[in-house]
Design an enzyme around this catalytic site. Structure first.
Site, short mmCIF file in Angstrom:
data_model
loop_
_atom_site.label_atom_id
_atom_site.label_comp_id
_atom_site.label_asym_id
_atom_site.label_seq_id
_atom_site.Cartn_x
_atom_site.Cartn_y
_atom_site.Cartn_z
N ASN A 149 0.85 -1.19 0.00
CA ASN A 149 0.00 0.00 0.00
C ASN A 149 0.89 1.24 0.00
OD1 ASN A 149 -1.57 2.24 1.21
ND2 ASN A 149 -3.19 0.71 1.29
N HIS A 169 -3.28 0.43 -3.41
CA HIS A 169 -3.36 -0.55 -2.32
C HIS A 169 -2.29 -1.60 -2.57
CE1 HIS A 169 -7.78 0.38 -1.03
NE2 HIS A 169 -7.03 1.46 -1.11
N GLU A 208 -2.46 -4.78 -3.28
CA GLU A 208 -2.73 -5.64 -4.42
C GLU A 208 -2.56 -4.90 -5.74
OE1 GLU A 208 -5.54 -6.85 -1.00
OE2 GLU A 208 -4.76 -5.00 -1.86
N SER A 254 -7.63 -9.15 3.58
CA SER A 254 -8.68 -9.45 2.61
C SER A 254 -8.88 -8.27 1.66
CB SER A 254 -9.99 -9.77 3.34
OG SER A 254 -10.98 -10.14 2.41
N CYS A 298 -10.18 -5.31 -0.69
CA CYS A 298 -11.35 -4.44 -0.75
C CYS A 298 -12.02 -4.63 -2.11
CB CYS A 298 -10.93 -2.99 -0.56
SG CYS A 298 -10.02 -2.30 -1.97
N CYS A 339 -9.67 -3.76 -5.12
CA CYS A 339 -8.64 -4.76 -5.36
C CYS A 339 -9.25 -6.07 -5.86
CB CYS A 339 -7.81 -4.97 -4.10
SG CYS A 339 -6.86 -3.48 -3.68
N ASP A 383 -7.94 5.03 4.87
CA ASP A 383 -7.86 4.01 3.83
C ASP A 383 -8.90 2.90 4.05
OD1 ASP A 383 -7.08 2.43 1.75
OD2 ASP A 383 -5.03 2.18 2.39
#
Length: 161
Positions: free
Chosen positions: A48, A59, A61, A84, A86, A89, A149
């Site tokens: 991130n 982010h 990912e 996990s 969002c 992503c 975030d």
């Protein structure tokens, strides 16, 4: 495709995503890290960078996908992410056809694991207690960053219910 059980290899490769999360933390950002892997080889790394670059779409990912670059072949890859994903992503995972995702923890943020499963992505959860504690400490130490975030996403998604 069903939820899958992570393997010992998945646990080993998650350590690389955790290293990315720690790098983001030490840079003053939100500690979400990710690595993209095929056949046990790391293709890309990311974390991130919202705070570091002032870019709300970076982010862990999406930064990892960005590092992999344009025109990359995502067939046969696994994305390892410490938290996990969002909705943004998860959408990128679907858009680029990443077939398998291993999540470090989802206690501090439930994210979109179920949505990914519904769309045929194989998803495994490590439910790593140390990682969950790391995120809980981060939330207590830097609630303003978490709120901008991650919690900002949760407020936004509640508004759409």
């Amino acid at each position: 495709m069903p939820e899958i059980q992570p393997t010992d290899t998945d646990r080993r490769l998650m350590a690389e995503a955790i290293a990315e999360a720690r790098a983001g933390y030490h840079e003053g950002g939100v500690p979400v890290g990710a690595v993209l892997v095929r056949d046990g080889h790391i293709l890309a790394r990311g974390h991130n960078r919202l705070q570091q670059e002032g870019n709300p779409v970076l982010h862990g990912e999406t930064d990892c996908i960005r590092q992999f670059g344009r025109g990359g072949d995502f067939a046969g890859t696994t994305l390892y992410t410490t938290l996990s994903p969002c909705a943004m992503c998860a959408g990128a995972i679907i858009l680029f056809g990443i077939p398998r995702v291993i999540v470090g923890e989802n206690r501090n943020f439930a994210g979109e694991m179920a949505w990914l499963l519904e769309r045929g992505v194989e998803v495994g959860l490590l439910d790593d207690a140390d990682l969950a504690n790391f995120f809980a400490r981060f939330m207590a130490e830097r609630p303003h960053l978490w709120g901008e975030d991650i919690k900002g996403y949760e407020r936004g998604s509640d508004a759409h219910l």
